[in-house]
Design a protein around this motif. Sequence first.
Motif, PDB file in Angstrom:
ATOM      1  N   ALA A  85       0.844  -1.196   0.000  1.00  7.23           N
ATOM      2  CA  ALA A  85       0.000   0.000   0.000  1.00  7.23           C
ATOM      3  C   ALA A  85       0.877   1.242   0.000  1.00  7.23           C
ATOM      4  O   ALA A  85       1.915   1.284   0.676  1.00  7.23           O
ATOM      5  N   GLN A  86       0.453   2.251  -0.755  1.00  7.88           N
ATOM      6  CA  GLN A  86       1.201   3.505  -0.788  1.00  7.88           C
ATOM      7  C   GLN A  86       1.284   4.111   0.604  1.00  7.88           C
ATOM      8  O   GLN A  86       2.320   4.636   1.014  1.00  7.88           O
ATOM      9  N   THR A  87       0.186   4.020   1.346  1.00 11.17           N
ATOM     10  CA  THR A  87       0.157   4.451   2.746  1.00 11.17           C
ATOM     11  C   THR A  87      -0.149   3.232   3.598  1.00 11.17           C
ATOM     12  O   THR A  87      -1.317   2.834   3.734  1.00 11.17           O
ATOM     13  N   PRO A  88       0.861   2.576   4.165  1.00  8.98           N
ATOM     14  CA  PRO A  88       0.611   1.361   4.954  1.00  8.98           C
ATOM     15  C   PRO A  88      -0.267   1.644   6.170  1.00  8.98           C
ATOM     16  O   PRO A  88      -0.299   2.775   6.699  1.00  8.98           O
ATOM     17  N   LEU A  89      -0.976   0.626   6.603  1.00  5.93           N
ATOM     18  CA  LEU A  89      -1.781   0.747   7.815  1.00  5.93           C
ATOM     19  C   LEU A  89      -0.870   0.882   9.022  1.00  5.93           C
ATOM     20  O   LEU A  89       0.256   0.387   9.025  1.00  5.93           O
ATOM     21  N   ASP A  90      -1.368   1.528  10.064  1.00  8.97           N
ATOM     22  CA  ASP A  90      -0.521   1.817  11.222  1.00  8.97           C
ATOM     23  C   ASP A  90      -0.502   0.697  12.250  1.00  8.97           C
ATOM     24  O   ASP A  90       0.136   0.810  13.290  1.00  8.97           O
ATOM     25  N   ARG A  91      -1.196  -0.407  11.966  1.00 12.38           N
ATOM     26  CA  ARG A  91      -1.212  -1.564  12.862  1.00 12.38           C
ATOM     27  C   ARG A  91      -1.594  -2.807  12.055  1.00 12.38           C
ATOM     28  O   ARG A  91      -2.123  -2.673  10.946  1.00 12.38           O
ATOM     29  N   PRO A  92      -1.332  -4.007  12.596  1.00 13.87           N
ATOM     30  CA  PRO A  92      -1.625  -5.219  11.828  1.00 13.87           C
ATOM     31  C   PRO A  92      -3.106  -5.319  11.445  1.00 13.87           C
ATOM     32  O   PRO A  92      -3.998  -4.968  12.226  1.00 13.87           O
ATOM     33  N   LEU A  93      -3.325  -5.817  10.243  1.00 13.23           N
ATOM     34  CA  LEU A  93      -4.673  -5.941   9.704  1.00 13.23           C
ATOM     35  C   LEU A  93      -5.245  -7.325   9.992  1.00 13.23           C
ATOM     36  O   LEU A  93      -4.686  -8.338   9.559  1.00 13.23           O
ATOM     37  N   PRO A  94      -6.357  -7.429  10.723  1.00 17.99           N
ATOM     38  CA  PRO A  94      -7.017  -8.730  10.867  1.00 17.99           C
ATOM     39  C   PRO A  94      -7.473  -9.249   9.502  1.00 17.99           C
ATOM     40  O   PRO A  94      -7.646  -8.474   8.560  1.00 17.99           O
ATOM     41  N   LEU A  95      -7.681 -10.539   9.402  1.00 20.42           N
ATOM     42  CA  LEU A  95      -8.229 -11.086   8.171  1.00 20.42           C
ATOM     43  C   LEU A  95      -9.680 -10.622   8.071  1.00 20.42           C
ATOM     44  O   LEU A  95     -10.552 -11.074   8.813  1.00 20.42           O
ATOM     45  N   THR A  96      -9.895  -9.686   7.182  1.00 17.40           N
ATOM     46  CA  THR A  96     -11.177  -8.983   7.075  1.00 17.40           C
ATOM     47  C   THR A  96     -11.999  -9.606   5.963  1.00 17.40           C
ATOM     48  O   THR A  96     -11.521  -9.772   4.844  1.00 17.40           O
ATOM     49  N   ILE A  97     -13.244  -9.969   6.274  1.00 18.96           N
ATOM     50  CA  ILE A  97     -14.068 -10.736   5.349  1.00 18.96           C
ATOM     51  C   ILE A  97     -15.253  -9.919   4.882  1.00 18.96           C
ATOM     52  O   ILE A  97     -16.033  -9.397   5.680  1.00 18.96           O
ATOM     53  N   ASP A  98     -15.380  -9.814   3.566  1.00 19.64           N
ATOM     54  CA  ASP A  98     -16.554  -9.224   2.941  1.00 19.64           C
ATOM     55  C   ASP A  98     -17.577 -10.335   2.698  1.00 19.64           C
ATOM     56  O   ASP A  98     -17.197 -11.473   2.415  1.00 19.64           O
ATOM     57  N   PRO A  99     -18.877 -10.026   2.792  1.00 20.73           N
ATOM     58  CA  PRO A  99     -19.881 -11.076   2.559  1.00 20.73           C
ATOM     59  C   PRO A  99     -19.757 -11.761   1.204  1.00 20.73           C
ATOM     60  O   PRO A  99     -20.213 -12.903   1.042  1.00 20.73           O
ATOM     61  N   SER A 100     -19.119 -11.129   0.218  1.00 23.18           N
ATOM     62  CA  SER A 100     -18.952 -11.756  -1.101  1.00 23.18           C
ATOM     63  C   SER A 100     -17.902 -12.857  -1.091  1.00 23.18           C
ATOM     64  O   SER A 100     -17.766 -13.603  -2.061  1.00 23.18           O
ATOM     65  N   GLY A 101     -17.149 -12.968   0.012  1.00 19.02           N
ATOM     66  CA  GLY A 101     -16.074 -13.952   0.086  1.00 19.02           C
ATOM     67  C   GLY A 101     -14.700 -13.356  -0.115  1.00 19.02           C
ATOM     68  O   GLY A 101     -13.693 -14.038   0.109  1.00 19.02           O
ATOM     69  N   VAL A 102     -14.607 -12.103  -0.516  1.00 20.56           N
ATOM     70  CA  VAL A 102     -13.312 -11.431  -0.620  1.00 20.56           C
ATOM     71  C   VAL A 102     -12.758 -11.230   0.788  1.00 20.56           C
ATOM     72  O   VAL A 102     -13.477 -10.830   1.700  1.00 20.56           O
ATOM     73  N   HIS A 103     -11.481 -11.523   0.961  1.00 21.86           N
ATOM     74  CA  HIS A 103     -10.870 -11.353   2.271  1.00 21.86           C
ATOM     75  C   HIS A 103      -9.454 -10.822   2.102  1.00 21.86           C
ATOM     76  O   HIS A 103      -8.815 -11.009   1.060  1.00 21.86           O
ATOM     77  N   VAL A 104      -8.955 -10.143   3.138  1.00 20.73           N
ATOM     78  CA  VAL A 104      -7.628  -9.547   3.093  1.00 20.73           C
ATOM     79  C   VAL A 104      -7.050  -9.567   4.497  1.00 20.73           C
ATOM     80  O   VAL A 104      -7.763  -9.410   5.484  1.00 20.73           O
ATOM     81  N   ARG A 105      -5.742  -9.780   4.578  1.00 12.68           N
ATOM     82  CA  ARG A 105      -5.076  -9.844   5.881  1.00 12.68           C
ATOM     83  C   ARG A 105      -3.662  -9.314   5.774  1.00 12.68           C
ATOM     84  O   ARG A 105      -3.125  -9.122   4.683  1.00 12.68           O
ATOM     85  N   GLN A 106      -3.067  -9.074   6.928  1.00 14.06           N
ATOM     86  CA  GLN A 106      -1.644  -8.774   6.986  1.00 14.06           C
ATOM     87  C   GLN A 106      -0.868  -9.968   6.464  1.00 14.06           C
ATOM     88  O   GLN A 106      -1.208 -11.129   6.732  1.00 14.06           O
TER      89      GLN A 106
END
Length: 399
Positions: A245-266
Amino acid sequence: MMISSAKTYDVVIMGGAMMGSSLASFLAQSPDFDGSVLVVERDPTYQYAATSLTNSCIRQQFSTALNVQITQFGAQFVQNLPLLMSPAAPWLSIQNFGYMYLANTPAFADHLRAAHAVQVALGAGTRLLTPDQIKAAYPFYTVDDLTLGSINTQDEGYFDGITLFDWFRREACRLGATFVTDEVVSMIRNAQGNRVDSVTLQSGATITCGQVVNASGTRGAIATQMAGIDIPVAPRKRFTWVFTAQTPLDRPLPLTIDPSGVHVRQDTKTTYMAGGHAADDPSVDQRDFTMDPNLWDDHIWPTLAAPIPQFEAIRVIREWAGRYDMNTLDANAIIGPHDQVENFHFMNGFSGHGLQQAPAIGRGMAEFLTYGAYRSLDLSPLGFARIREGEPYREAAII
C-alpha cells in the motif's frame, strides 16, 4: 520409492499432501496400531496441491460447535509440535491478527451474535464490537454502514502450514509409513461389492488392501468413482494476490471478510494478502491454474478499498490461483467410512478449511481405523450418511 508388483498393506492412503500425511503420521505414532501404511502420491513436488497454494490461516469463528472444536485442537497442535508430535519438531506460533467479520445488515449481525454464543461457550476468545469500538481499535476501517463486528485474536490468524505438513510427512516416514510416487488408477471390489480388495497403480503394481482412504484433495470425486461411489466434491478456483500500500496501515490488519467472500489480511510487516473468487464460480479443470485478468480490477480491489480507503492506492507484487476441494452440498468435510463399501473411507471436501482442520481430522481418522470409532472428538456428523440423504450439515461461516 518403488514397491513390488504385488504387495499387501493394511491401510492404503490415496494422496500424500496435508490430509494423507496427517493420517499417516497419527497412525504411525499410535501405540495401538501395528499395521502397514502405504501413501500413494502422484506428484511428490506438491507444486499444485492445495496444501502448497493455501493462504495458511486458522480460525475458531465457525457457527457449529464441531468445527470450532476441530480448529481448537488444530491450534493446540500447531503450537505444541515438540510435545504432541516429536521432540525434534520446531515450536511454531500463530500470528494472532485474528479474523474480523463486518456486518452491514441486521441479518448478518444476528448471525454473528449466534455464532459468538457457540464460540464463547467452547472457550473461544471471540468479541463482538460496535462500529465505534471497531473504529477505536482499527482506525483505518470505514464504519459508517456497519452494524456489528466480530473478532478473535486468540489462536486465530496465520501459521506456517508448510512446516506442519513437512513434519507430518517426515514423522510418518520415520515411523515406518511407505510413500510411493504413483497413482491409483483402478480398484477391485469383492464379489459382494462391500469391500475394496485391491487397488492398481499406474506403474502396474497391484496392492491388496485392508482399508482404503481417499485423501485426494480436488481429485477426491475421481478417486471415489473408482469404487463406484459418487460424492459432491469439485475443484473450484480461488485467487490470491499479495500487494503493498502507498500508505501502509498503522497496525496489523485482521483477516477482514466481505460477505462476497473477498478477504484480506496482513502478510508481512509491509505487505498484505487478499483472496477471493468470481461471482460465477464453476467447477474447473484439474490443470487450470490461470488467473482471471479482470477479477482484480472489477471486483477484488474495489471490495478491499470500500472498508479500508488506504487500499485505494496499492500495487500487486505477486498473484496465483489455487483450488478448493469444494463440497457442493454444504462446504463441509466428508469424513469416515462409506456406508456400503465398508473399508473405503473419506477425507474429502474440506472447502478451504483443510490445512487448519488436518490435525483433528488426521487424529480422528487414525482412531477410527485403529479402534473402529472416534475417541477424542466425534466426527460422525461429517460422515457419508448426510451425503446419501442429501441433508447438509449447516455451517454458516463459509468464506
